[in-house]
Scaffold this motif. Structure first.
Motif, short mmCIF file in Angstrom:
data_model
loop_
_atom_site.label_atom_id
_atom_site.label_comp_id
_atom_site.label_asym_id
_atom_site.label_seq_id
_atom_site.Cartn_x
_atom_site.Cartn_y
_atom_site.Cartn_z
N HIS A 17 -5.28 18.89 -5.01
CA HIS A 17 -4.60 18.82 -5.22
C HIS A 17 -3.96 17.15 -4.76
N VAL A 18 -4.90 16.70 -5.39
CA VAL A 18 -5.05 15.13 -4.07
C VAL A 18 -4.05 14.25 -5.21
N PRO A 19 -3.85 12.83 -4.55
CA PRO A 19 -3.47 11.20 -5.34
C PRO A 19 -4.03 10.78 -5.01
N ALA A 20 -4.39 10.08 -6.83
CA ALA A 20 -5.35 9.35 -7.30
C ALA A 20 -4.91 8.07 -8.11
N LEU A 21 -6.40 6.94 -7.56
CA LEU A 21 -5.79 5.93 -7.98
C LEU A 21 -6.65 5.72 -9.17
N ARG A 22 -6.12 5.37 -10.81
CA ARG A 22 -7.11 4.48 -11.39
C ARG A 22 -7.02 3.27 -12.34
N PRO A 23 -7.52 2.09 -12.27
CA PRO A 23 -6.82 1.21 -12.51
C PRO A 23 -7.21 1.47 -14.15
N PRO A 24 -6.15 0.32 -14.42
CA PRO A 24 -6.09 0.92 -16.25
C PRO A 24 -7.27 0.50 -16.98
N GLY B 43 0.58 -1.48 -0.54
CA GLY B 43 -0.20 0.00 -0.11
C GLY B 43 1.07 1.34 -0.06
N ALA B 44 1.89 1.47 0.83
CA ALA B 44 2.94 2.37 0.88
C ALA B 44 3.69 2.73 -0.71
N ALA B 45 4.06 1.46 -1.13
CA ALA B 45 4.88 1.33 -2.36
C ALA B 45 3.45 1.92 -3.45
N LEU B 46 2.52 1.42 -3.41
CA LEU B 46 1.69 1.78 -4.11
C LEU B 46 1.19 3.81 -4.48
N LEU B 47 1.09 3.70 -2.98
CA LEU B 47 0.53 5.65 -2.62
C LEU B 47 1.76 6.60 -3.46
N ALA B 48 3.04 5.67 -2.80
CA ALA B 48 4.29 6.86 -3.04
C ALA B 48 4.40 6.84 -4.80
N ALA B 49 4.47 5.24 -5.84
CA ALA B 49 4.26 5.28 -6.85
C ALA B 49 2.81 6.07 -7.36
N ALA B 50 2.15 6.77 -6.92
CA ALA B 50 0.94 7.48 -7.34
C ALA B 50 1.32 8.41 -8.99
N THR B 51 1.34 9.73 -9.37
CA THR B 51 2.15 10.05 -10.37
C THR B 51 0.63 11.07 -10.77
#
Length: 475
Positions: free
Chosen positions: A454-461, A437-445
Motif C-alpha cells: 500500500h503506497v501513497p497515491a496522488l490523484r488530481p481533482p 513537494g514534501a508537504a504534498l506527500l505529507a498531506a497525501a492520505t
C-alpha cells in the motif's frame, strides 16, 4: 518485461543511435542497454587508475586482449566523465563485464564505484504500453481536465520539461498558449509516417498545464532523437537545458535507465551534485519495465543525500486503484499518480502510425494484476513495422490526431505529480518547490495497492478514472 518486447526496443534504439554499438545486459532479460566495449569513469586520477587496472587484468587473463584499452572520451568537461575503450565492439563478446570485474576489489576498498556501463537513457525504455499515441474523439475532454485558476506571469511556477520538444502547432491548444521551448525537429519521416515519440513533450506539457494553470512551462528538445541518449552525454545535456534559462522551480523528466548500481549513474554525478545545491525539485518517472530494479535518475529519491530534491513517480492503472502493469515499483518509488490512458494535447496530424503491437504481452501482467486487461495486451493499429521488425505488407492506418490523444506510461504520471507540486505552490504561496513537494506527500492520505504494497497515491481533482476492463482503443 517480455523478452520479445525488449529485443524490439533494442533494435529501435540501435536505429536511433546508428553510430554507437549497443548491447544488453547483464543478461538478455535484464532490460539494460549500454554501449558495447566501453566503460564510463570519472575523469582524472580515477580514469588513469581504471585504464591501468583494466589493461593489466586483460594482459593477465587468457582470452582477453589489452591492445584496445585506451581512453576515447574527452579528458575535461563539466560532467567530469570520460569513456574508456575496453574492447573492439565489432569482435566477439562484450568485454565490459570483464573490465568491471578488474576494478571490483578496488571499489570494495574505497566504498564507491570507479567504473560503470555507459547506459542508454531513454524516454520509453521498452516499447509497451502506449509508445504510440491513440487518437480520441473530438468530444472527449482532457483527462486530467483543466483545474480552476488562471495564469499570472508574476507568480507563475517555472517548470522545465526535458523531453522531445514541442510540435509545430502546440499553441493551437489553449492551455499551451504560453508554453515555450524547442520545436520538434522532424515530425514525420520521408514516407510521411509519424516518427516515434513525436508529441511526447507536448503531451506532457498539456498535462502540466491542466493540473497547474499558473505555470511557465518550457519544453526542451534534449531527447529529440527518438528519445535516446548515452549516459556519457546526458549530464552535459541537462546542464545545457538548465543553463539556457536558469534553474527552474521544477524539472520534469521522463527519461532514465534501469541499473543495478546502487549509488546512481556516473554520468550524472556532477549534475546531481549541482542540483542538490539548488532549490529545484526534480520530478522523475519511475520507468515502464514492470520491475523493482532501480531506475535512474528517479531512484536518487531513495538516497538520503537526494531525498529532498528528487521525487520519483510510478503510474496508477486507468481506474486508479492499483499500479499500472507496466510501472516500475519498489521502496525507491516515492508516490504513484495516474499514468494509464491519460488524455492530453497532441494537436493536428494525419499520418500512418509507426508500429503495430498486435501480439504484445507483459510478463508483469501475469503477476498480481491479471484480473484486468492491461493496456499493452490490446492491438492498436496496423502500422508499418511488425514486432519482428519486418514490413507487415498491409497499408498503414491513417489516423487523425485532432487536438487530443490518449497515451500511457510513467512518462505521464511524472507531470501529474509535478503539476500537483506546482499547484500547491500557487495555492499556499509557497516559493520553495522542495518544501511544497514534501508537504504534498505529507498531506497525501490516498493509497493504492502496487504489487501487494500500500503506497501513497496522488490523484488530481480533475482526473477521471477509466474502467480498467475497457481496452485503450482509438475512438
Amino acid at each position: 518485461m517480455a523478452p520479445q518486447r525488449f529485443h524490439e526496443q533494442f533494435h529501435h534504439i540501435q536505429r536511433s543511435l546508428p553510430d554507437v554499438p549497443l548491447t544488453m545486459g547483464p543478461d538478455d532479460s535484464a532490460g539494460i542497454l549500454y554501449e558495447k566495449g566501453v566503460v564510463l569513469v570519472r575523469d582524472g586520477e580515477e580514469a588513469r587508475f581504471v585504464e591501468d587496472a583494466v589493461r593489466t587484468h586483460f594482459t593477465e587473463t587468457r582470452g582477453l586482449v589489452p591492445d584496445h584499452v585506451r581512453r576515447v572520451g574527452p579528458r575535461a568537461g563539466r560532467t567530469g566523465v570520460t569513456r574508456i575503450r575496453v574492447g573492439d565492439p565489432a569482435e566477439g563478446e562484450d568485454t565490459v563485464p570483464h573490465a568491471l570485474r578488474a576494478v571490483r576489489e578496488a571499489e570494495e576498498r574505497q566504498g564507491r564505484r570507479l567504473a560503470g556501463r555507459n547506459h542508454v537513457v531513454h524516454i520509453a525504455v521498452n516499447a509497451c504500453p502506449g509508445d504510440e499515441p491513440v487518437p480520441v474523439s473530438r468530444t472527449e475532454p482532457a483527462n486530467p481536465g483543466a483545474a480552476e485558476g488562471s495564469y499570472d506571469p508574476a507568480t507563475a511556477v517555472g517548470v522545465l520539461v526535458v523531453d522531445t520538444g514541442l510540435v509545430h502547432d502546440h499553441r493551437s491548444y489553449p492551455l499551451l498558449s504560453h508554453t515555450t521551448g524547442d520545436a520538434q525537429l522532424t515530425e514525420t519521416d520521408g514516407g510521411g509516417v509519424l516518427r516515434q515519440y513525436v508529441g511526447h513533450g507536448t503531451f506532457i506539457a498539456g498535462i502540466l498545464a491542466a493540473v497547474a494553470p499558473n505555470t511557465d512551462i518550457t519544453v526542451r528538445g534534449t531527447l529529440n532523437d527518438a528519445g535516446a541518449v548515452l549516459e556519457s552525454e546526458f549530464g552535459g545535456l541537462l546542464f545545457e537545458a538548465v543553463d539556457r534559462d536558469g534553474w527552474p522551480d521544477i524539472l520534469s523528466l521522463s527519461a532514465g535507465t534501469p541499473s543495478t548500481d546502487p549509488d546512481g549513474l556516473i554520468g550524472l554525478d556532477a549534475f546531481m551534485r549541482e542540483l542538490r545545491g539548488q532549490r529545484t525539485l526534480l520530478v522523475a518517472a519511475a520507468g515502464n519495465n514492470g520491475s523493482d530494479t532501480p531506475f535512474w535518475p528517479a531512484a536518487y529519491a531513495a538516497l538520503p543525500e537526494y531525498a529532498d530534491c528528487v521525487l520519483s513517480v510510478g503510474a496508477l492503472r486507468a481506474d486508479g486503484e492499483s499500479g499500472a502493469c507496466f510501472t516500475n515499483h519498489g521502496p525507491w518509488v516515492r508516490v504513484h499518480a495516474p499514468g494509464e490512458r491519460l488524455t492530453s494535447a497532441l494537436t493536428g496530424f494525419t499520418a500512418p502510425v509507426p508500429y503495430v503491437y498486435q501480439h504484445s504481452t507483459y510478463d508483469s501482467c501475469r503477476f498480481g494484476v491479471a484480473d484486468y486487461p492491461c493496456t499493452c495486451q490490446y492491438p492498436r493499429h496496423t502500422g508499418v513495422l511488425s514486432e519482428g521488425r519486418e514490413s507487415t505488407g498491409a497499408k498503414p492506418d491513417q489516423v487523425m490526431f485532432d487536438g487530443l490523444a490518449q497515451w500511457s506510461g510513467t512518462s505521464f504520471a511524472a507531470p501529474v505529480a509535478a503539476g500537483l507540486v506546482a499547484a500547491r505552490m500557487t495555492a499556499y504561496r509557497e516559493r520553495d518547490p522542495r518544501a511544497a513537494g514534501a508537504a504534498l506527500l505529507a498531506a497525501a492520505t490516498d493509497r493504492a495497492e502496487v504489487r501487494g504494497a500500500h503506497v501513497p497515491a496522488l490523484r488530481p481533482p480533475t482526473w477521471r478514472p477509466v474502467p480498467a476492463g475497457v481496452p485503450a482503443l482509438p475512438a
